[in-house]
Design an enzyme around this catalytic site. Structure first.
Site, PDB file in Angstrom:
ATOM      1  N   SER A  88      48.176   5.042  16.233  1.00 52.75           N
ATOM      2  CA  SER A  88      47.836   6.001  15.178  1.00 52.75           C
ATOM      3  C   SER A  88      46.444   6.574  15.394  1.00 52.75           C
ATOM      4  O   SER A  88      45.566   5.914  15.963  1.00 52.75           O
ATOM      5  CB  SER A  88      47.873   5.270  13.832  1.00 52.75           C
ATOM      6  OG  SER A  88      47.216   6.019  12.838  1.00 52.75           O
ATOM      7  N   TYR A 110      44.449  -1.197   8.645  1.00 53.69           N
ATOM      8  CA  TYR A 110      45.566  -0.650   9.428  1.00 53.69           C
ATOM      9  C   TYR A 110      45.070  -0.124  10.774  1.00 53.69           C
ATOM     10  O   TYR A 110      45.611  -0.462  11.822  1.00 53.69           O
ATOM     11  CB  TYR A 110      46.221   0.471   8.616  1.00 53.69           C
ATOM     12  CG  TYR A 110      47.291   1.245   9.329  1.00 53.69           C
ATOM     13  CD1 TYR A 110      48.586   0.759   9.401  1.00 53.69           C
ATOM     14  CD2 TYR A 110      47.014   2.478   9.905  1.00 53.69           C
ATOM     15  CE1 TYR A 110      49.587   1.484  10.037  1.00 53.69           C
ATOM     16  CE2 TYR A 110      48.006   3.210  10.547  1.00 53.69           C
ATOM     17  CZ  TYR A 110      49.286   2.707  10.613  1.00 53.69           C
ATOM     18  OH  TYR A 110      50.265   3.426  11.249  1.00 53.69           O
ATOM     19  N   LYS A 170      45.964  -1.532  14.541  1.00 50.56           N
ATOM     20  CA  LYS A 170      46.502  -0.673  15.604  1.00 50.56           C
ATOM     21  C   LYS A 170      45.584  -0.696  16.831  1.00 50.56           C
ATOM     22  O   LYS A 170      46.048  -0.765  17.968  1.00 50.56           O
ATOM     23  CB  LYS A 170      46.674   0.762  15.089  1.00 50.56           C
ATOM     24  CG  LYS A 170      47.809   0.936  14.090  1.00 50.56           C
ATOM     25  CD  LYS A 170      49.171   0.753  14.735  1.00 50.56           C
ATOM     26  CE  LYS A 170      50.325   1.097  13.799  1.00 50.56           C
ATOM     27  NZ  LYS A 170      51.634   0.776  14.384  1.00 50.56           N
TER      28      LYS A 170
END
Lengths: 327, 327
Positions: B127, B151, B155
């Site tokens: 991402s 998050y 990632k």
């Protein structure tokens, strides 16, 4: 205050312990307790009047981190790691010690905070191995971390954890990307990068040293004294000034092997330089070409971290700290 | 060949499944088996004559990864994750699903290789959240990953693992940093970034949409069709051309909200644009300012990844793929 040093038996850990004892405090707070931890028992620090606890423990063993955190140290130095060569040879051990051990420590702190609001300062020894070739020179602070070793990967992952746990307020972390420490005291070791120290340390005491690479190889250095200075500064720096980017490429000295040798000549003469025996090693040469030639380290300098500005100075630090000031 | 899709019930997973079925193969090898996995049961793909296995499983549960790898899929798509908002709200769940789940998968592959030399292609959905403000525009390929969410941290850590496991030869991994997918089909959802799609998708079908940010906000977009295209290309690209830097910022379209709206006007007229209701939301505005305005994506483009070059094109893709080609 209570300081915990994990990895206290290593070279930086020992020098850091000595320095903390000599200073007696950090940022005007007296040190009244030291907990020294390593996989081999750390030496008792000479001249310290506070409480000393020495532990033989592996951070990656279940329960170790919780036990270390139970006494709520104010400052935690996490210097423990297996080195690059070993992490490359033993994949599972590298991830267990260098990543899972670090995460276990961070998790133990997070869970302690949930109990009583505990929020220590955490200083983590990272490495310039978080970057990987091809590399610009100098490497800017915002250069990506694309390590070419499992060790570098584990350090880069730990840096990310440190920043996230700090951002969430679980602790106040600072990650210190240490340059290659030079001149490393002691005997020559088998580390591929050992020659950077060997070619100075051995000739300074009249012994031969082997140089396996061309003089044109450029690398990034700081003295053990500077490394300890980074550790002290990281424990007291205002984290609000650092902001969310908690992992800092430390200042250092970018020098070619040829420049190292010329500094040796200025300080110890041709006689010392003549003790360097050239034995090119294609494997070490290839490895060297992937290593960091030097960093801008702009942020760290602005935040007050300092290192040597010449190799003459790095050699003089060694003569003062390791050879009693005399050649 | 056998393709495993973990996260097959998500938007990209469903579209990827449909596309693979429509193509019938990858790089001239016929697809004879599909294994579709998610925490909710994936739909059965229409029109596929090969073997389909649909599983409801959580990659972070003990034994799940080993079970998925037992049938030795040739290509593994790892799209499963909990989203940014949930990972921020539930710290433990985020690390368990997004980091530990990914690591469990990679470990299962590594251990399978030790048994029989298994070495699949692994395509991982990363991402643009791996970067964090302050950000330059455009963001260069070698910009550091300093995420400002858990998050993004998970990632970025997974990217590092993917690169190291690939470097060690355990699998051939490609990490795909997806732009924000726009126009996201379906109903408006609660994601803070949802408005980028809402302000186009709803007016295109004659419904109102809320715009919570100023038109000057710039962001990085690619259509669902492009996202699927990245996935297909990543499964067949020559990894030797990619080298050790396996995580690629995908191409996309950098556009301001104002440019999105002008594209909507060109395609659907003032009537559609007039359905956008401005309701500034200070929290969403603040979040937006930390998001990526756009990437150079030079490496990915050179490696053959492609995306839309105008917002008109992104809207037309939506009209073709979701509205049967008609307004």
């Amino acid at each position: 205050m209570h300081i915990l040093i994990i990895g206290a038996a290593g070279m930086v850990g020992r020098k850091l312990t000595q320095k903390l004892v000599a200073e007696g405090g950090l940022a005007e707070r007296a040190i009244d307790a030291l907990t020294l931890v390593d996989v081999v028992e750390p030496d008792a620090p000479a001249g310290f009047t506070g409480k000393v606890t020495r532990l033989t423990a592996d951070l990656s063993d279940a329960g170790t981190a919780e036990k270390l955190i139970a006494t709520r140290p104010d400052v935690i130095y996490h210097l423990a790691a297996i080195v690059s060569g070993e992490a490359e040879l033993d994949f599972e051990k590298g991830y267990r010690i260098n990543l899972d051990g670090t995460r276990a420590l961070f998790e133990a702190i997070r869970l302690a905070q949930a109990v009583d609001g505990y929020r220590p300062r955490v200083v983590f020894a990272s490495s310039i191995a978080v970057v990987g070739a091809p590399l610009p020179f100098p490497i800017p602070d915002d250069f990506h971390t694309t390590p070419l070793t499992s060790y570098g990967t584990q350090k880069a992952m730990s840096e990310l954890l440190l920043a996230d746990y700090s951002r969430r307020g679980f602790f106040d972390g600072i990650g210190i990307r240490l340059p290659t420490v030079c001149i490393r005291p002691g005997k020559p070791n088998k580390a591929a990068s050992g020659f950077f120290s060997n070619i100075l340390r051995e000739p300074l005491i009249g012994q031969e040293a082997v140089l396996p690479v061309p003089e044109s190889i450029r690398h990034w250095h700081a003295s053990p004294r500077s490394a300890v200075g980074f550790m002290l500064h990281a424990a007291t720096i205002d984290v609000d000034l650092v902001g969310p980017r908690r992992n800092l490429s430390m200042p250092g000295l970018s020098a070619t092997v040829g420049e190292q040798i010329e500094a040796l000549r200025r300080i110890a003469g041709d006689k010392a330089v003549n003790l360097i025996r050239r034995e090119p090693d294609p494997m070490i040469i290839r490895m060297c070409e992937g290593w960091a030639p030097g960093f801008e380290a702009t942020r760290a300098r602005e935040l007050g971290f300092t290192a040597e500005s010449s190799f003459d100075e790095i050699i003089r630090v060694h003569v003062e700290d390791e050879l009693g000031g005399q050649l």
